[in-house]
Design an enzyme around this catalytic site. Sequence first.
Site, PDB file in Angstrom:
ATOM      1  CB  SER A 280       3.674   1.168 -14.202  1.00 34.15           C
ATOM      2  OG  SER A 280       4.557   0.207 -13.961  1.00 34.15           O
ATOM      3  CG  ASN A 281       3.095  -4.023 -12.727  1.00 33.55           C
ATOM      4  OD1 ASN A 281       4.091  -4.274 -11.875  1.00 33.55           O
ATOM      5  ND2 ASN A 281       3.276  -4.401 -14.120  1.00 33.55           N
ATOM      6  CG  HIS A 282       1.095  -1.587  -6.904  1.00 39.57           C
ATOM      7  ND1 HIS A 282       1.282  -0.114  -6.535  1.00 39.57           N
ATOM      8  CD2 HIS A 282      -0.246  -1.511  -7.290  1.00 39.57           C
ATOM      9  CE1 HIS A 282       0.339   0.590  -6.762  1.00 39.57           C
ATOM     10  NE2 HIS A 282      -0.729  -0.500  -7.113  1.00 39.57           N
TER      11      HIS A 282
END
Lengths: 232, 232
Positions: free
Chosen positions: A39-41
């Site tokens: 995923s990502n932030h």
Amino acid sequence: QLVSAVEEHFLAEQKLNNIKITITAGPTREAIDPVRYISNHSSGKMGFALAKAAAALGAEVTLISGPVQLATPAGVKRLDVTSAQQMYEAAMAQAVNSDIFIGCAAVADYRVAEVANEKMKKQGDSALELKLVQNPDIIASVAALSHNRPFTVGFAAETQHVLQYAKDKLARKKLDMICANDVSKSDIGFNSDHNAVTLLWQDGEQALAAQPKEQLANAIVQQILARFSSEN
Amino acid sequence: QLVSAVEEHFLAEQKLNNIKITITAGPTREAIDPVRYISNHSSGKMGFALAKAAAALGAEVTLISGPVQLATPAGVKRLDVTSAQQMYEAAMAQAVNSDIFIGCAAVADYRVAEVANEKMKKQGDSALELKLVQNPDIIASVAALSHNRPFTVGFAAETQHVLQYAKDKLARKKLDMICANDVSKSDIGFNSDHNAVTLLWQDGEQALAAQPKEQLANAIVQQILARFSSEN
């Protein structure tokens, strides 16, 4: 002045009540196995703030959201998705019924080639190669629609050469506008409540200084509406 | 009856006030680049519930937590970490000063071999191989301590062959106890408020039925204390 002029224009004509806006927000999650993912932030805050601002102006807003910890803004229709493929399918279905499409989600460029059905076990002490394949490019696919193409606004969240990458993305993906966002600084960007962006279009640009995301979202929506109305 | 007998035993002797327990909880996040990461679905609820239960019984609890959306239980000392390497370092520093170590975190087995300093760009239309290397094995490293080794309790979160994998992990990593957890069901496990586990040790086991995580945490802590006190 531009902002209030636009606001008066639309409010006076009640035009926004007929405008349909689809906004994507948040990260996507790409499964590795039943427990692990990539995923990502992205927190989704910017996309949710855009949805709130557009709805407050009277637009009919659909918000396609990845996994986030945020409440749905009042009056906004929300569609929850997890993966980039799911977001792509929801976006393509909504886009052809939208006047404006704003791709604010941080969509994973890649997914795992073969998702394991059961939790993967460690293989001795050895290293591992995770094979990734590209996800469909949502914003480019929307901008490439030959029928019922909405006014298409992208985001470029970058850590370096931000304006240069954004201009390249605007041209390459044939977008109407792009919102360039420097996410290398911790005081603005993905998990912050503040943000600063530069809006770019074919023949112009507008820098919006660091401010709370909700306030910035209002300014961005106003600029998008101004560009949209000048072209429609 | 066992539970209340244990409770009375410890409360009577005020022994728990001198017991130091370190608990790890939540997922870890392994960076791919400044915006992307690999993680897992652990919510941290089980580890936080264990910390709360142990603190309520008077133990001195240190909670080493990965990125979660949870409030710190009253009276618990919390250390926040992000990556498996950071959790390993915090755990090894705490373990030698602990009587009991409970490894409840869902620690990433692998991290990315080379983390990019800037956001990675798509490479044409091609696929990508992400090279992963193994992280240190926290629970095995704690159990292998030759001096000041705490009573070491692991968790096995599995989607298949749960008891078999757990028994194997108990023996292979030389743990004192293991808590076998079937995370294939959505009504119990990572993001649920309920859970069911089976506790296993060298010469015995105890199944604990599905119940709210806070209640289950109490039962697990009582069982751990019973085993710990029988061996110390």
